[in-house]
Design a protein around this motif. Structure first.
Motif, short mmCIF file in Angstrom:
data_model
loop_
_atom_site.label_atom_id
_atom_site.label_comp_id
_atom_site.label_asym_id
_atom_site.label_seq_id
_atom_site.Cartn_x
_atom_site.Cartn_y
_atom_site.Cartn_z
N LEU A 258 0.86 -1.18 0.00
CA LEU A 258 0.00 0.00 0.00
C LEU A 258 0.90 1.23 0.00
O LEU A 258 1.84 1.32 0.80
N THR A 259 0.63 2.16 -0.91
CA THR A 259 1.42 3.39 -0.96
C THR A 259 0.58 4.53 -0.39
O THR A 259 -0.60 4.66 -0.69
N TYR A 260 1.22 5.33 0.46
CA TYR A 260 0.55 6.42 1.18
C TYR A 260 1.29 7.72 0.88
O TYR A 260 2.52 7.76 0.86
N GLN A 261 0.52 8.78 0.67
CA GLN A 261 1.10 10.11 0.49
C GLN A 261 0.17 11.12 1.15
O GLN A 261 -1.05 10.97 1.10
N VAL A 262 0.76 12.14 1.77
CA VAL A 262 -0.03 13.17 2.44
C VAL A 262 0.35 14.54 1.89
O VAL A 262 1.52 14.80 1.59
N ILE A 263 -0.67 15.37 1.73
CA ILE A 263 -0.48 16.77 1.33
C ILE A 263 -1.09 17.62 2.43
O ILE A 263 -2.25 17.43 2.80
N VAL A 264 -0.29 18.54 2.97
CA VAL A 264 -0.77 19.44 4.03
C VAL A 264 -0.78 20.85 3.47
O VAL A 264 0.25 21.36 3.03
N ASP A 265 -1.95 21.47 3.47
CA ASP A 265 -2.10 22.84 3.00
C ASP A 265 -2.56 23.70 4.17
O ASP A 265 -3.56 23.38 4.82
N ASP A 266 -1.80 24.73 4.48
CA ASP A 266 -2.17 25.66 5.54
C ASP A 266 -1.64 27.04 5.14
O ASP A 266 -0.47 27.36 5.38
N PRO A 267 -2.47 27.86 4.49
CA PRO A 267 -1.99 29.13 3.97
C PRO A 267 -1.52 30.11 5.04
O PRO A 267 -0.79 31.05 4.74
N VAL A 268 -1.88 29.87 6.30
CA VAL A 268 -1.43 30.75 7.38
C VAL A 268 -0.01 30.41 7.82
O VAL A 268 0.78 31.29 8.14
N VAL A 269 0.34 29.12 7.81
CA VAL A 269 1.62 28.65 8.35
C VAL A 269 2.63 28.30 7.26
O VAL A 269 3.81 28.54 7.42
N LEU A 270 2.16 27.75 6.15
CA LEU A 270 3.06 27.28 5.11
C LEU A 270 3.03 28.21 3.90
O LEU A 270 1.96 28.68 3.50
N MET A 271 4.20 28.42 3.32
CA MET A 271 4.27 29.26 2.13
C MET A 271 3.66 28.54 0.93
O MET A 271 3.17 29.18 0.00
N GLN A 272 3.72 27.23 0.94
CA GLN A 272 3.12 26.41 -0.11
C GLN A 272 2.75 25.08 0.51
O GLN A 272 3.25 24.72 1.57
N PRO A 273 1.85 24.33 -0.10
CA PRO A 273 1.47 23.03 0.46
C PRO A 273 2.69 22.12 0.60
O PRO A 273 3.59 22.13 -0.24
N PHE A 274 2.69 21.34 1.67
CA PHE A 274 3.72 20.33 1.89
C PHE A 274 3.23 19.01 1.30
O PHE A 274 2.12 18.57 1.61
N THR A 275 4.03 18.39 0.46
CA THR A 275 3.69 17.08 -0.10
C THR A 275 4.78 16.10 0.31
O THR A 275 5.96 16.30 0.00
N SER A 276 4.36 15.04 1.00
CA SER A 276 5.34 14.05 1.45
C SER A 276 5.79 13.19 0.28
O SER A 276 5.10 13.09 -0.73
N ALA A 277 6.92 12.56 0.47
CA ALA A 277 7.33 11.52 -0.48
C ALA A 277 6.37 10.35 -0.29
O ALA A 277 5.87 10.13 0.82
N PRO A 278 6.08 9.61 -1.34
CA PRO A 278 5.22 8.44 -1.17
C PRO A 278 5.90 7.41 -0.26
O PRO A 278 7.10 7.15 -0.39
N LEU A 279 5.15 6.86 0.67
CA LEU A 279 5.63 5.81 1.56
C LEU A 279 4.93 4.52 1.17
O LEU A 279 3.72 4.51 0.98
N THR A 280 5.67 3.44 1.04
CA THR A 280 5.07 2.16 0.71
C THR A 280 5.16 1.24 1.91
O THR A 280 6.23 1.06 2.49
N TRP A 281 4.02 0.73 2.31
CA TRP A 281 3.92 -0.17 3.46
C TRP A 281 3.61 -1.57 2.99
O TRP A 281 2.83 -1.77 2.07
#
Length: 160
Positions: free
Chosen positions: A96-119
């Motif tokens: 199973l491959t997992y990836q997360v995107i965190v968007d917070d326009p107040v704290v982050l200059m741009q969305p954070f996208t993780s590297a894909p993790l495979t479990w």
């Protein structure tokens, strides 16, 4: 972590930090005024073979520690505008491959996208869930081997 998929819902169980998430997978929208919780309000839908989990209304006291470098060293706080997208893709029978995107326009200059993790989905039949208790005095007994008796007694009596 254990994922339990039933018609219309995904349960995500985590041994640490002992959380249970119930995520509707029927494509429903978020409520207009969702309750703010530590896990936030999650809804999910399918995009082909990928389950996309959309989460808002995450309590601002919750830190983002599950992305980037593991542990508190990489933790950051977030605002009430944080929006998290998780993508779960079963790439084969055993993975199973997992990836997360965190968007917070107040704290982050741009969305954070993780590297894909495979479990791996392979599980040892002897694996069992254990209770995780975060408490004092759960260190290895050898930690106190070289501590003088007075200090040991003060520590054990709560006079740290």
């Amino acid at each position: 972590m254990e994922l339990i998929q039933l018609p219309g819902v995904l349960w995500v169980l985590s041994e640490f930090p002992q959380t249970i998430r119930r995520i509707p997978t029927d494509g429903r929208p978020h409520p207009k005024d969702p309750d703010v919780t530590f896990n936030g309000d999650s809804t999910a839908h399918w995009e082909g073979e990928t389950l996309v989990v959309d989460t808002i209304a995450i309590d601002t006291r919750m830190r983002n520690i599950s992305v980037g470098i593991p542990g508190d060293a990489a933790a950051w706080l977030h605002s009430e505008k944080e929006h998290v997208i998780e993508r779960f893709t079963r790439t084969s029978t055993n993975y199973l491959t997992y990836q997360v995107i965190v968007d917070d326009p107040v704290v982050l200059m741009q969305p954070f996208t993780s590297a894909p993790l495979t479990w791996t989905l392979a599980q040892d039949p002897n694996d069992v869930w254990t209770e995780y208790i975060c408490s004092e005095n759960n260190e290895d007994p050898d930690v106190y081997k070289n501590v003088d008796q007075k200090t040991k007694e003060e520590y054990e009596n709560g006079n740290k």
